[in-house]
Write a protein that holds these residues in place. Structure first.
Motif, PDB file in Angstrom:
ATOM      1  N   THR A  41      61.841  34.390 -74.636  1.00 54.55           N
ATOM      2  CA  THR A  41      63.046  34.606 -75.985  1.00 54.55           C
ATOM      3  C   THR A  41      61.903  35.046 -77.103  1.00 54.55           C
ATOM      4  O   THR A  41      61.238  33.958 -77.537  1.00 54.55           O
ATOM      5  CB  THR A  41      64.365  33.982 -76.264  1.00 54.55           C
ATOM      6  N   THR A  42      62.375  36.316 -78.093  1.00 53.03           N
ATOM      7  CA  THR A  42      61.265  36.883 -78.948  1.00 53.03           C
ATOM      8  C   THR A  42      62.867  36.963 -80.174  1.00 53.03           C
ATOM      9  O   THR A  42      63.348  37.126 -79.976  1.00 53.03           O
ATOM     10  CB  THR A  42      60.578  37.658 -79.149  1.00 53.03           C
ATOM     11  N   SER A  43      62.473  36.057 -81.525  1.00 53.93           N
ATOM     12  CA  SER A  43      63.556  36.170 -82.238  1.00 53.93           C
ATOM     13  C   SER A  43      62.661  36.749 -83.403  1.00 53.93           C
ATOM     14  O   SER A  43      61.819  35.598 -83.731  1.00 53.93           O
ATOM     15  CB  SER A  43      64.814  35.116 -82.504  1.00 53.93           C
ATOM     16  N   ILE A  44      62.519  37.504 -84.467  1.00 50.61           N
ATOM     17  CA  ILE A  44      62.506  37.857 -85.614  1.00 50.61           C
ATOM     18  C   ILE A  44      63.236  37.915 -86.517  1.00 50.61           C
ATOM     19  O   ILE A  44      64.263  38.492 -86.897  1.00 50.61           O
ATOM     20  CB  ILE A  44      62.158  39.393 -85.517  1.00 50.61           C
ATOM     21  N   ALA A  45      62.788  37.416 -87.801  1.00 48.48           N
ATOM     22  CA  ALA A  45      63.633  37.542 -89.021  1.00 48.48           C
ATOM     23  C   ALA A  45      63.358  38.063 -90.415  1.00 48.48           C
ATOM     24  O   ALA A  45      61.642  37.660 -90.113  1.00 48.48           O
ATOM     25  CB  ALA A  45      64.881  36.349 -89.438  1.00 48.48           C
ATOM     26  N   ARG A  46      63.040  38.768 -91.227  1.00 45.57           N
ATOM     27  CA  ARG A  46      62.720  38.893 -92.212  1.00 45.57           C
ATOM     28  C   ARG A  46      63.643  38.048 -93.590  1.00 45.57           C
ATOM     29  O   ARG A  46      64.494  38.220 -93.512  1.00 45.57           O
ATOM     30  CB  ARG A  46      62.938  40.242 -92.759  1.00 45.57           C
ATOM     31  N   VAL A  47      62.574  37.055 -94.343  1.00 46.06           N
ATOM     32  CA  VAL A  47      63.224  36.198 -94.621  1.00 46.06           C
ATOM     33  C   VAL A  47      62.920  36.880 -96.562  1.00 46.06           C
ATOM     34  O   VAL A  47      61.753  36.787 -97.169  1.00 46.06           O
ATOM     35  CB  VAL A  47      63.337  34.942 -94.670  1.00 46.06           C
ATOM     36  N   PRO A  48      63.973  37.367 -97.597  1.00 48.48           N
ATOM     37  CA  PRO A  48      63.274  37.653 -98.771  1.00 48.48           C
ATOM     38  C   PRO A  48      63.014  36.455 -99.697  1.00 48.48           C
ATOM     39  O   PRO A  48      63.673  35.789 -99.979  1.00 48.48           O
ATOM     40  CB  PRO A  48      64.735  37.853 -99.314  1.00 48.48           C
ATOM     41  N   THR A  49      62.243  36.376-100.083  1.00 39.30           N
ATOM     42  CA  THR A  49      61.126  35.188-101.271  1.00 39.30           C
ATOM     43  C   THR A  49      60.061  35.846-101.616  1.00 39.30           C
ATOM     44  O   THR A  49      59.159  36.355-101.184  1.00 39.30           O
ATOM     45  CB  THR A  49      61.233  33.866-100.372  1.00 39.30           C
ATOM     46  N   LEU A  50      60.273  35.134-103.246  1.00 38.88           N
ATOM     47  CA  LEU A  50      58.839  35.627-104.062  1.00 38.88           C
ATOM     48  C   LEU A  50      57.302  34.120-103.481  1.00 38.88           C
ATOM     49  O   LEU A  50      56.647  34.870-104.277  1.00 38.88           O
ATOM     50  CB  LEU A  50      59.025  36.038-105.617  1.00 38.88           C
ATOM     51  N   SER A  51      58.134  33.741-102.565  1.00 38.35           N
ATOM     52  CA  SER A  51      57.101  32.139-102.467  1.00 38.35           C
ATOM     53  C   SER A  51      56.741  32.090-101.254  1.00 38.35           C
ATOM     54  O   SER A  51      56.611  30.987-100.450  1.00 38.35           O
ATOM     55  CB  SER A  51      57.926  31.404-103.413  1.00 38.35           C
ATOM     56  N   ALA A  52      57.010  33.142-100.540  1.00 33.37           N
ATOM     57  CA  ALA A  52      56.667  33.370 -98.921  1.00 33.37           C
ATOM     58  C   ALA A  52      55.554  32.387 -98.685  1.00 33.37           C
ATOM     59  O   ALA A  52      55.643  32.070 -97.553  1.00 33.37           O
ATOM     60  CB  ALA A  52      56.339  34.896 -98.585  1.00 33.37           C
ATOM     61  N   SER A  53      54.079  32.922-100.126  1.00 32.23           N
ATOM     62  CA  SER A  53      52.884  32.546 -99.222  1.00 32.23           C
ATOM     63  C   SER A  53      52.731  30.636 -99.743  1.00 32.23           C
ATOM     64  O   SER A  53      52.346  30.466 -98.954  1.00 32.23           O
ATOM     65  CB  SER A  53      51.799  33.327-100.194  1.00 32.23           C
ATOM     66  N   ARG A  54      53.710  30.525 -99.739  1.00 33.68           N
ATOM     67  CA  ARG A  54      53.332  29.216-100.819  1.00 33.68           C
ATOM     68  C   ARG A  54      54.226  28.041 -99.625  1.00 33.68           C
ATOM     69  O   ARG A  54      54.617  27.569 -98.763  1.00 33.68           O
ATOM     70  CB  ARG A  54      54.194  28.548-101.981  1.00 33.68           C
ATOM     71  N   TYR A  55      55.660  29.121 -98.550  1.00 30.85           N
ATOM     72  CA  TYR A  55      56.018  28.299 -97.911  1.00 30.85           C
ATOM     73  C   TYR A  55      55.559  28.617 -96.646  1.00 30.85           C
ATOM     74  O   TYR A  55      55.671  27.619 -96.188  1.00 30.85           O
ATOM     75  CB  TYR A  55      57.973  29.204 -97.703  1.00 30.85           C
ATOM     76  N   LEU A  56      54.797  29.997 -96.415  1.00 32.32           N
ATOM     77  CA  LEU A  56      53.854  29.781 -95.413  1.00 32.32           C
ATOM     78  C   LEU A  56      53.169  28.374 -95.092  1.00 32.32           C
ATOM     79  O   LEU A  56      52.990  27.679 -94.324  1.00 32.32           O
ATOM     80  CB  LEU A  56      53.777  32.080 -95.169  1.00 32.32           C
ATOM     81  N   GLN A  57      52.020  28.591 -96.524  1.00 31.22           N
ATOM     82  CA  GLN A  57      51.173  27.045 -96.241  1.00 31.22           C
ATOM     83  C   GLN A  57      52.036  25.795 -96.393  1.00 31.22           C
ATOM     84  O   GLN A  57      51.366  25.254 -95.582  1.00 31.22           O
ATOM     85  CB  GLN A  57      50.719  27.255 -97.518  1.00 31.22           C
TER      86      GLN A  57
END
Length: 97
Positions: free
Chosen positions: A2-18
């Motif tokens: 099962t594949t689930s995809i989401a686009r999460v609006p945030t100006l801090s995406a890189s910080r949260y990814l890391q």
């Protein structure tokens, strides 16, 4: 799978990814840069992330027999923890290919 995809609006995406990648790197196989990351879970699930200046795109692949909804909740709750100043983040989960 099962594949689930989401686009999460945030100006801090890189910080949260890391932050998420570093957090789970002690227990799981993790590879990341400031722009992209993957996390392989022990149950065979995989989270792929891509950060840009306006959003964090996540693709969660869950093997058959595993609880995809629970895995989406695990990912979302952990990201919300790191995004406590703007949480809850908006996850527009949809089925992928």
């Amino acid at each position: 799978m099962t594949t689930s995809i989401a686009r999460v609006p945030t100006l801090s995406a890189s910080r949260y990814l890391q932050q998420l990648a570093k957090h789970w790197s002690h227990k799981m196989t993790v590879a990341f840069t400031p722009e992209e990351g993957t996390i392989d879970f022990p149950n065979g699930s995989r989270l792929a992330m891509r950060a840009d200046s306006e959003s964090l795109d996540v693709v969660l692949t869950v093997p058959a027999g595993e609880d995809a909804a629970r895995m989406r909740d695990v990912v979302a709750s952990h990201l919300d923890r790191f995004a406590f100043r703007e949480a809850p983040l908006t996850f527009d989960w949809r089925e992928g290919d």
